[in-house]
Design a protein around this motif. Structure first.
Motif, PDB file in Angstrom:
ATOM      1  N   THR A 245       0.890  -1.286   0.111  1.00 27.52           N
ATOM      2  CA  THR A 245       0.034  -0.107   0.027  1.00 27.52           C
ATOM      3  C   THR A 245       0.830   1.196   0.051  1.00 27.52           C
TER       4      THR A 245
ATOM      5  N   TYR B 282      -4.851   9.956  -0.816  1.00 31.31           N
ATOM      6  CA  TYR B 282      -5.234   8.761  -1.371  1.00 31.31           C
ATOM      7  C   TYR B 282      -4.315   7.509  -0.982  1.00 31.31           C
TER       8      TYR B 282
ATOM      9  N   TYR C 223      -3.142   3.845  -2.421  1.00 34.41           N
ATOM     10  CA  TYR C 223      -3.308   2.851  -3.360  1.00 34.41           C
ATOM     11  C   TYR C 223      -2.824   1.332  -2.842  1.00 34.41           C
TER      12      TYR C 223
ATOM     13  N   THR D  61      -2.103  -2.473  -3.850  1.00 34.90           N
ATOM     14  CA  THR D  61      -1.560  -3.471  -4.960  1.00 34.90           C
ATOM     15  C   THR D  61      -1.491  -4.707  -4.690  1.00 34.90           C
TER      16      THR D  61
ATOM     17  N   ILE E 258      -4.599  -2.811  -9.138  1.00 34.00           N
ATOM     18  CA  ILE E 258      -4.511  -1.479  -8.204  1.00 34.00           C
ATOM     19  C   ILE E 258      -5.888  -1.011  -7.881  1.00 34.00           C
TER      20      ILE E 258
ATOM     21  N   SER F 156      -7.551   2.520  -6.068  1.00 34.62           N
ATOM     22  CA  SER F 156      -7.211   3.784  -5.200  1.00 34.62           C
ATOM     23  C   SER F 156      -8.479   4.015  -4.228  1.00 34.62           C
TER      24      SER F 156
ATOM     25  N   GLN G 131     -10.311   1.547  -9.792  1.00 38.86           N
ATOM     26  CA  GLN G 131      -9.488   0.400  -9.733  1.00 38.86           C
ATOM     27  C   GLN G 131      -9.020   0.002 -11.195  1.00 38.86           C
TER      28      GLN G 131
ATOM     29  N   LEU H 241       2.776   5.134 -10.406  1.00 37.26           N
ATOM     30  CA  LEU H 241       2.894   3.891  -9.536  1.00 37.26           C
ATOM     31  C   LEU H 241       3.683   2.857 -10.211  1.00 37.26           C
TER      32      LEU H 241
ATOM     33  N   LEU I 167      -0.924   8.213 -12.004  1.00 36.50           N
ATOM     34  CA  LEU I 167      -1.839   8.567 -10.943  1.00 36.50           C
ATOM     35  C   LEU I 167      -2.287  10.122 -11.103  1.00 36.50           C
TER      36      LEU I 167
ATOM     37  N   ILE J  96      -6.794   6.187 -11.758  1.00 39.19           N
ATOM     38  CA  ILE J  96      -5.666   5.506 -12.135  1.00 39.19           C
ATOM     39  C   ILE J  96      -5.558   5.606 -13.773  1.00 39.19           C
TER      40      ILE J  96
END
Length: 680
Positions: free
Chosen positions: A22, A32, A34, A36, A43, A45, A59, A85, A100, A106
């Motif tokens: 994260t 925010y 994120y 993973t 991913i 958010s 997502q 990211l 991002l 995303i």
């Protein structure tokens, strides 16, 4: 303090299960998170807002070309055209990441130009060096740490590489210099690297071998923070069930300040991840792992961890084998997000930080506010008054009187404090923290005596006078309950002794400077006793560097240096014993008349005269036999008058009167190795 808020999830297994990382990012004042997952995942958010659970914003499933090659890390970086990211992708030639967007969504996937080590990375960190943005990557395929310059077109240009591996790394600016600190789990490595301010070149920093003595096994997470005017590194050890705090110096070396182990009262066994947050001048540390929960600590200005709370997994939360942690300051809350190996989704815990007060350290009178203050005593006699609020009061190195006031207060008594008095201990509300006392594991080890107004506690020569808020007697059970809570603290420096402060020295006059290397005193114990205060000690490292932790200000006092003899140097020989025999019967040494320093070196028994007993003791040292009079170094003020010293009158004072100004001292001293007559 730790309050369960919710478990948030998307409802899709590929995005909710197996979350490996994260990361946090702030855009336009909005924070925010994120999350993973690994192969076949993607991913998500999440928007963080005060008072509510995290809200899913967007997502993104991994593209088919990388879906089964992607690892479980996601690291935010900033390229010229925006934030990304970046991911760990097997067989990638460049660095792969997703945009991002500033609204939390995303964006598209991108790949940079081909890199020398490819896009299979295990760690990354970004920094600014001069006018350039620099990115350091750990390339798994080539076992190298590589530093790249980020160009205006988004391409990465290799600056240099160093051999090494790292599972995690962080960058930190200390003073005007930039450093990278890294951990590697398999080899138990903890390394720091300096970054050239002109070129961005990475170079390993020597002198961190002392960290191996902490016993960190399988380091799994590393975090950095700048606070209290210093630079800190926190490291989690999975197989040692430990958390360690180190101070990063301006040279890039790491000095341990605390080392704690998980107990039944905490929740960081097999610790997997850390989160460190600075809020209003206070530092909070969170840790979690295979213990099905999360532990919360605050860090003091001297780099010690104080346990505040631990949260154990419940039927509602999802904390079976915590995998990742992230923490963010949102409104009046510290929001903590944990993922677990056995549970899906993100578990959100909250801590209120609405009433944080001041952080103050000093001597004399130190007074808090009506909020939650962190007050520390200084190097002279101190009175701490917390006032209202849930305060933390910490003893100084001299006598400390502590009054918590209203609220649930924590009284922390440090080892090597002067006499301590607590004036208003409230049963069941206040807490007495003795975790800094070396090898103290149970209240049964204490000399606990009830008094008419409270209790008197003694341990290894240190005393605490405990007065209850009702002026009534206190029992050990009333003070400590069934036993101590919190983690076990282990000393990071057991002090000097015959084995750990013996090294070669430099005979003759030298300048002792707290801001530079002092090879004459490497491995020695440096002891400063301020006028009207208790001694402060530090052990110089292999370069002769030391830190006495004296605050800013002007403090006159006495300086002593304690350093034993290293037999490996072979500096004392049978010839020294022969010279002492000559001096003892009134003859000159073979080189000519003796001077005061010769007489000092000859009087190894320190009985005030040079005689045959000195010669015998020196001969025993030279041939490795045991003796009642071990060789050692003595350190004198270079300006002291030695003209009155003769073979029958070897009288002198060691140490020197000094004045420390804003943590700095510089003084000329003379070092003499007792027994080494020929070297003078």
């Amino acid at each position: 303090m730790l309050q369960f808020k919710d478990v948030v999830a998307t409802g899709t297994a590929a995005l909710d299960s197996g979350i490996g990382d994260t990361a946090l990012k702030t855009f336009n004042g909005e924070t925010y998170l994120y999350s993973t997952t690994g192969p076949g995942g993607g991913i998500v958010s999440w928007r963080l807002e005060a008072g509510v659970a995290a809200q899913a914003v967007d997502q993104q499933y991994f593209e088919a070309t990388i879906a089964h090659q992607v690892g479980r890390i996601g690291i935010p970086i900033n390229l010229v055209d925006g934030d990304q990211l970046i991911l760990d992708v097997d067989n990638a030639t460049g660095l792969i990441g997703y945009d991002l967007n500033t609204d939390g969504t995303i964006g598209e996937i991108h790949e940079t130009n081909s890199l020398s080590g490819g896009g299979d990375i295990s760690a990354a960190t970004q920094m600014t060096v001069g006018a350039h943005d620099i990115l350091t990557l750990v390339h798994e395929d080539t076992s190298q740490l590589a530093t790249y310059r980020i160009h205006a077109d988004g391409t990465l240009n290799l600056i240099n590489t160093v051999v090494g591996q790292a599972n995690e790394m962080q960058s930190l600016q200390a003073d005007s210099k930039q450093f990278v600190v890294a951990i590697e789990t398999a080899s138990n490595s903890i390394l720091s690297y300096s970054v050239d301010q002109n070129t961005g070149t990475l170079a390993a920093v020597d002198g961190n071998a002392s960290n191996q003595t902490l016993g960190i096994n399988a380091p799994t997470a590393i975090e950095v923070v700048q606070a209290y005017g210093k630079y800190w590194v926190v490291i989690a050890g999975s197989e040692s069930n430990s958390l360690s705090v180190m101070e990063l110096s301006g040279s890039g070396r790491l000095r341990p300040t605390d080392h704690i182990l998980d107990t039944l009262h905490t929740r960081f066994e097999s610790v997997q991840d850390l989160a460190v947050v600075e809020i209003a001048g206070r530092v909070f540390v969170l840790a979690g792992g295979g213990d099905d929960g999360v532990s919360l600590f605050t860090m003091t200005p001297d780099g010690q961890l104080i346990h505040l709370d631990s949260f154990a997994d419940t039927l509602e939360s999802g904390l079976q084998n915590v995998e990742t942690l992230s923490a963010a300051h949102v409104g009046d809350e510290l929001q903590i997000f944990a993922t677990a190996q056995q549970d899906a989704g993100l578990t959100q815990l909250n801590v209120s930080v609405a009433d944080l007060g001041v952080v103050a350290q000093g001597y004399g009178w130190v007074t808090g506010t009506a909020q939650d203050d962190l007050l520390s005593g200084g190097i002279l006699d101190t009175t701490l008054n917390g006032g209202a609020g849930n305060d933390i009061l910490i003893t100084g190195t001299s006598s400390t009187i502590m009054t918590g006031g209203a609220g649930a207060d924590i009284f922390v008594v440090r080892q090597n404090s002067g006499p301590s008095v607590i004036t208003d201990f409230e049963i069941g509300t206040d807490r007495l923290d003795l975790s800094d006392y070396a090898f103290l594991r149970t209240p049964a080890q204490l000399d606990f005596t009830s008094t008419s107004t409270g209790a008197r506690i003694a341990y290894r020569g240190e005393t605490i006078e405990l007065i209850s808020d009702t002026n009534a007697p206190l029992t050990s059970t009333q003070v400590f309950g069934a036993g101590f809570g919190g983690p076990d603290h282990f000393p990071v420096d057991l002090g000097s002794g015959p084995d750990n402060n013996a090294s070669e020295g430099l005979a003759g006059t030298f300048t002792l400077d707290s801001a530079t290397q002092n090879l004459a005193v490497k491995d020695a114990e440096i002891r400063f006793t301020p006028d009207g205060g208790s001694p402060l000690t530090a052990q110089a490292n292999e370069y002769g560097e030391f830190a006495l932790d004296v605050p800013d200000g002007v403090f006159p006092g006495q300086l002593e240096i304690i350093k034993s003899y290293s037999t490996a140097s072979n500096e004392i020989t049978a010839l020294d014993a022969l010279q002492v025999l000559r001096i003892s019967v009134g003859l000159d040494p073979t080189w000519g008349p003796a001077v005061a320093e010769n007489f000092i070196a000859a009087d190894i028994t320190r009985d005030g005269s040079v005689n045959a007993l000195d010669a015998l003791a020196i001969l025993q040292v030279a041939v490795g036999q045991s003796t009642e009079h071990d060789a050692e170094w003595v350190f004198l003020d270079a300006i002291v008058d030695l003209s009155g010293i003769t073979r029958n009158n070897v009288v002198y004072d060691t140490g020197a009167d000094v004045t420390m100004v804003d943590e700095a001292l510089s003084i000329d001293m003379t070092s003499v190795l007792l027994g080494n007559v020929e070297a003078v």
